[in-house]
Design a protein around this motif. Structure first.
Motif, PDB file in Angstrom:
ATOM      1  N   GLU A   3      43.886  44.079 -41.860  1.00  0.00           N
ATOM      2  CA  GLU A   3      44.281  42.714 -41.500  1.00  0.00           C
ATOM      3  C   GLU A   3      45.651  42.707 -40.824  1.00  0.00           C
ATOM      4  N   HIS A   4      45.759  41.964 -39.742  1.00  0.00           N
ATOM      5  CA  HIS A   4      46.979  41.804 -38.938  1.00  0.00           C
ATOM      6  C   HIS A   4      47.389  43.081 -38.202  1.00  0.00           C
TER       7      HIS A   4
ATOM      8  N   VAL B  66      47.798  45.493 -35.073  1.00  0.00           N
ATOM      9  CA  VAL B  66      48.077  45.204 -33.664  1.00  0.00           C
ATOM     10  C   VAL B  66      47.128  46.027 -32.798  1.00  0.00           C
TER      11      VAL B  66
ATOM     12  N   ARG C 112      49.124  41.273 -26.474  1.00  0.00           N
ATOM     13  CA  ARG C 112      49.286  41.868 -27.812  1.00  0.00           C
ATOM     14  C   ARG C 112      48.390  41.088 -28.770  1.00  0.00           C
ATOM     15  N   TYR C 113      47.297  41.731 -29.198  1.00  0.00           N
ATOM     16  CA  TYR C 113      46.341  41.077 -30.087  1.00  0.00           C
ATOM     17  C   TYR C 113      46.612  41.455 -31.544  1.00  0.00           C
ATOM     18  N   THR C 114      46.288  40.525 -32.414  1.00  0.00           N
ATOM     19  CA  THR C 114      46.336  40.762 -33.859  1.00  0.00           C
ATOM     20  C   THR C 114      44.928  40.636 -34.411  1.00  0.00           C
ATOM     21  N   TRP C 115      44.507  41.605 -35.227  1.00  0.00           N
ATOM     22  CA  TRP C 115      43.181  41.572 -35.839  1.00  0.00           C
ATOM     23  C   TRP C 115      43.209  40.647 -37.051  1.00  0.00           C
TER      24      TRP C 115
ATOM     25  N   ASP D 226      53.433  49.451 -32.781  1.00  0.00           N
ATOM     26  CA  ASP D 226      53.660  48.214 -32.032  1.00  0.00           C
ATOM     27  C   ASP D 226      54.648  48.390 -30.879  1.00  0.00           C
TER      28      ASP D 226
END
Length: 206
Positions: free
Chosen positions: A127-128, A130, A89-92, A143
């Motif tokens: 920003e942030h 998923v 699970r990536y966050t930008w 998510d």
């Protein structure tokens, strides 16, 4: 005069020969960025506490780094590259550092941090946001780990993404807290002492 005419004629022939050269249109493929983490351990990262300040950066030989995919998870076993298929699970994020609090519900746990730079051949994300990469990259708005209604496919992401990224495992130990009284404002090397006699109300600081 005859010599000048011959020189001019030769120059014209050379110019025509140069102009007749075929130019092949072969655009250079985009070179993907490379990611770095501030930590360069000789072997493994030493055992630390649950709050860690992480710093990273990216470099792109033929463009600009516009953002990063950041993941931090407790994985079974240590890894040196992103898993395949990459189900993290990536966050930008667009920043280069964060104060990360690793949740601890056991005495000891290992957390794996993965950071992957993204270059400017890809558009920006909120920003942030998923992001999931498997089975194909998509913006996971709800998510839930599944590409469904409301989500958005990101077909341009693989060509702009660092294929390996940087991977570090942080061993975290759950240590008991410590407490002490606040230091004396006149001498910070000693704890603040209460007077021997005071009113019925006293203030304590710790």
């Amino acid at each position: 005069m005859r010599i000048q005419t011959i020189i001019l004629a030769c120059s014209s022939l050379l110019w025509l020969a140069a102009c007749n050269e075929d130019i092949t249109d072969r655009p250079v493929a985009n070179r993907r960025p490379q990611t770095f983490l501030w930590l360069y351990p000789d072997s493994t990262v030493g055992v630390g506490v649950s709050r860690q300040r992480l710093r990273w950066w990216g470099e792109d030989a033929d463009g600009l780094v516009i953002g990063y995919l950041l993941a931090a998870e407790a994985l079974p076993g240590r890894i040196t590259s992103p898993p395949s298929p990459d189900t993290l699970r990536y966050t930008w994020v667009t920043g280069n550092d964060t104060l990360m609090a690793f949740p601890l519900d056991t005495l000891f746990r290992e957390y794996t941090v993965v950071v992957r730079a993204v270059d400017n051949t890809f558009g920006r994300l909120p920003e942030h946001a998923v992001v999931r990469l498997a089975p194909s990259p998509f913006l996971d708005r709800n998510d839930n780990g599944v590409l469904d209604a409301g989500d958005a496919a990101l077909p341009g992401l693989p060509g702009a993404l660092d294929p390996r990224g940087v991977v570090r495992t942080f061993p975290i130990r759950n240590t008991p807290p410590t407490i002490r009284f606040a230091p004396d404002p006149n001498d910070e090397t000693v704890a603040l002492r209460q007077p021997e006699t005071t009113y019925t109300v006293a203030t304590f600081a710790w």
